[in-house]
Design a protein around this motif. Structure first.
Motif, mmCIF file in Angstrom:
data_model
loop_
_atom_site.group_PDB
_atom_site.id
_atom_site.type_symbol
_atom_site.label_atom_id
_atom_site.label_comp_id
_atom_site.label_asym_id
_atom_site.label_seq_id
_atom_site.Cartn_x
_atom_site.Cartn_y
_atom_site.Cartn_z
ATOM 1 N N ARG A 125 0.843 -1.186 0.000
ATOM 2 C CA ARG A 125 0.000 0.000 0.000
ATOM 3 C C ARG A 125 0.885 1.246 0.000
ATOM 4 O O ARG A 125 2.059 1.170 0.375
ATOM 5 C CB ARG A 125 -0.907 0.016 1.249
ATOM 6 C CG ARG A 125 -2.011 -1.024 1.224
ATOM 7 C CD ARG A 125 -2.725 -1.083 2.550
ATOM 8 N NE ARG A 125 -3.511 0.112 2.850
ATOM 9 C CZ ARG A 125 -4.745 0.322 2.405
ATOM 10 N NH1 ARG A 125 -5.325 -0.563 1.617
ATOM 11 N NH2 ARG A 125 -5.407 1.409 2.739
ATOM 12 N N ALA A 136 -11.398 -7.456 -4.551
ATOM 13 C CA ALA A 136 -10.160 -7.718 -3.834
ATOM 14 C C ALA A 136 -9.123 -8.339 -4.770
ATOM 15 O O ALA A 136 -7.938 -8.018 -4.699
ATOM 16 C CB ALA A 136 -10.415 -8.627 -2.638
ATOM 17 N N PRO A 181 -0.667 -3.466 -6.254
ATOM 18 C CA PRO A 181 -2.095 -3.133 -6.407
ATOM 19 C C PRO A 181 -2.395 -2.331 -7.669
ATOM 20 O O PRO A 181 -3.567 -2.163 -8.020
ATOM 21 C CB PRO A 181 -2.386 -2.305 -5.147
ATOM 22 C CG PRO A 181 -1.083 -1.680 -4.793
ATOM 23 C CD PRO A 181 -0.036 -2.701 -5.161
ATOM 24 N N TRP A 184 -9.971 -5.404 9.021
ATOM 25 C CA TRP A 184 -9.172 -5.980 7.956
ATOM 26 C C TRP A 184 -9.350 -7.494 8.014
ATOM 27 O O TRP A 184 -9.218 -8.103 9.079
ATOM 28 C CB TRP A 184 -7.699 -5.627 8.138
ATOM 29 C CG TRP A 184 -7.370 -4.184 7.938
ATOM 30 C CD1 TRP A 184 -7.829 -3.121 8.667
ATOM 31 C CD2 TRP A 184 -6.509 -3.634 6.941
ATOM 32 N NE1 TRP A 184 -7.308 -1.948 8.193
ATOM 33 C CE2 TRP A 184 -6.480 -2.226 7.122
ATOM 34 C CE3 TRP A 184 -5.733 -4.183 5.908
ATOM 35 C CZ2 TRP A 184 -5.729 -1.383 6.321
ATOM 36 C CZ3 TRP A 184 -4.988 -3.341 5.115
ATOM 37 C CH2 TRP A 184 -4.988 -1.960 5.316
ATOM 38 N N GLU A 192 -9.582 -7.552 2.539
ATOM 39 C CA GLU A 192 -10.658 -6.565 2.391
ATOM 40 C C GLU A 192 -10.730 -5.694 3.640
ATOM 41 O O GLU A 192 -10.191 -6.040 4.695
ATOM 42 C CB GLU A 192 -12.007 -7.245 2.164
ATOM 43 C CG GLU A 192 -12.401 -7.418 0.701
ATOM 44 C CD GLU A 192 -12.735 -6.084 0.019
ATOM 45 O OE1 GLU A 192 -12.542 -5.010 0.631
ATOM 46 O OE2 GLU A 192 -13.181 -6.117 -1.134
ATOM 47 N N CYS A 223 -2.704 -10.416 -1.387
ATOM 48 C CA CYS A 223 -1.719 -10.518 -0.308
ATOM 49 C C CYS A 223 -1.079 -11.895 -0.289
ATOM 50 O O CYS A 223 -1.484 -12.803 -1.029
ATOM 51 C CB CYS A 223 -2.366 -10.210 1.047
ATOM 52 S SG CYS A 223 -3.658 -11.373 1.565
ATOM 53 N N ARG A 264 -6.518 -5.899 -4.081
ATOM 54 C CA ARG A 264 -6.133 -6.172 -2.701
ATOM 55 C C ARG A 264 -5.696 -7.628 -2.543
ATOM 56 O O ARG A 264 -6.348 -8.426 -1.873
ATOM 57 C CB ARG A 264 -7.282 -5.817 -1.746
ATOM 58 C CG ARG A 264 -7.501 -4.320 -1.607
ATOM 59 C CD ARG A 264 -8.605 -3.968 -0.643
ATOM 60 N NE ARG A 264 -9.924 -4.265 -1.197
ATOM 61 C CZ ARG A 264 -10.580 -3.470 -2.028
ATOM 62 N NH1 ARG A 264 -10.038 -2.324 -2.415
ATOM 63 N NH2 ARG A 264 -11.777 -3.800 -2.485
#
Length: 257
Positions: free
Chosen positions: A47, A108, A210, A175, A158, A114, A112
Motif C-alpha cells: 500500500r 479484492a 495493487p 481488515w 478486504e 496478499c 487487494r
C-alpha cells in the motif's frame, strides 16, 4: 480447502523473508500451531506508505508508489458491502476457478492481493476405521515444505466498515483475508482434493502490486515433491489445543491403529 494452519514465525523473521518495508502491527501475534477461522493472522501486502493506516485508499492514493507491509488481519474475508461480519466465517477460502468473477472476491482480486505466511497447513483424511458412531475416523495430516521454509499462500484482503461505530473511531475498519485454493496435486490429492495456492518468490512483486490487474497465471500449485504430508495427533481437531506437539509426526501404526 484450507481450514487450519500453523504460523510460528516472528515478525522480524517474516520481515526478512518477505523484504518488508514497514511493520504495521500494534503488537506481535502469538505463535500458533492451530490457526483457525476468525483468528488474526499475518498478511504481507503493498500500500502507499502515507495512506490511511486503518481505512481504504483515497482516490489520489490509488496509483501512488507502494511499500511492502506486514499486518495482522482476521481470517475469513468480509466484503466491504457485507451487512454482518459473520459472513466471513464461511469465506475462509476462495476458489481459484471463480475468484476473479464472484462478487465477494473480484474487487479484492483486482487490487487487494496478499501473501499469507504459514509453516504448513492441516487436512483430514477419512480412513477405513470407524468411530463410536460408525462414521469414518478422520486422520489429520500436516502438509509443509520439505526444506522447512515458509509457505507463501496466495490470499486476498478486504476492509469492512463497522456500521455500529463512528466514522472517526480508529477501530471502525476491520481488515480480513481469505486463502485462495486450487485442486490438489496428485500426491496430496489422496488426502484432500483442494490445497492452498502458492505464489513463487519470483512473482511476489507482481502479485502484490495493487496497480497491476489480478492474474491467475501468477498462481501455481506447489510443484510436486516440494511438500511433504505426515500424520499428526488428532488433538489438532480441537481448536482449543495449541502447541508444537500438534505438528510432530505421528508413527504410522498410531495413525492407522
Amino acid at each position: 480447502m484450507c481450514g487450519r494452519y500453523a504460523s510460528s514465525r516472528q515478525p522480524d523473521e517474516l520481515a526478512e523473508e518477505f523484504e518488508i518495508d514497514e511493520l504495521r502491527l500494534q503488537e506481535p501475534l502469538t505463535e500458533s500451531y492451530n490457526v483457525a477461522p476468525t483468528d488474526e493472522v499475518y498478511a504481507v501486502l503493498e500500500r502507499p506508505p502515507h495512506s490511511s493506516p486503518r481505512g481504504p485508499l483515497r482516490q489520489d492514493e490509488e496509483n501512488a508508489s507502494t511499500e511492502r507491509q506486514l499486518r495482522a488481519v482476521r481470517w475469513g474475508l468480509v466484503p466491504s458491502w457485507a451487512k454482518d461480519v459473520k459472513i466471513g466465517n464461511r469465506m475462509i477460502n476462495a476458489r481459484m476457478e471463480t475468484v476473479s468473477e464472484k462478487p465477494a472476491y473480484r474487487r479484492a482480486f483486482a487490487k487487494r492481493r496478499c501473501l499469507l505466511p504459514a509453516d504448513g497447513y492441516f487436512e483430514w483424511y477419512a480412513t477405513d476405521a470407524k468411530d463410536a458412531k460408525g462414521k469414518p475416523r478422520k486422520q489429520p495430516y500436516f502438509i509443509t515444505p520439505k526444506d522447512g521454509g515458509v509457505l507463501a499462500m496466495a490470499g486476498l484482503y478486504e476492509l469492512w466498515p463497522d456500521p455500529a461505530k463512528d466514522e472517526d473511531d480508529p477501530t471502525r475498519w476491520l481488515w480480513s483475508c481469505t486463502v485462495i485454493t486450487t485442486e490438489a496435486e496428485d500426491s496430496l490429492g489422496r488426502i484432500h482434493d483442494r490445497m492452498p495456492l502458492m505464489v513463487e518468490r519470483a512473482r511476489w512483486d507482481q502479485w502484490l502490486d495493487p496497480t497491476r490487474p489480478g492474474d491467475v497465471a501468477l498462481l501455481t500449485p506447489a510443484a510436486p515433491g516440494q511438500l511433504e504430508a505426515y500424520p499428526v495427533s488428532t488433538l489438532v481437531s480441537n481448536v482449543r489445543n495449541n502447541g508444537r506437539e500438534l505438528i510432530e509426526p505421528l508413527p504410522l501404526e498410531e495413525a492407522w491403529g
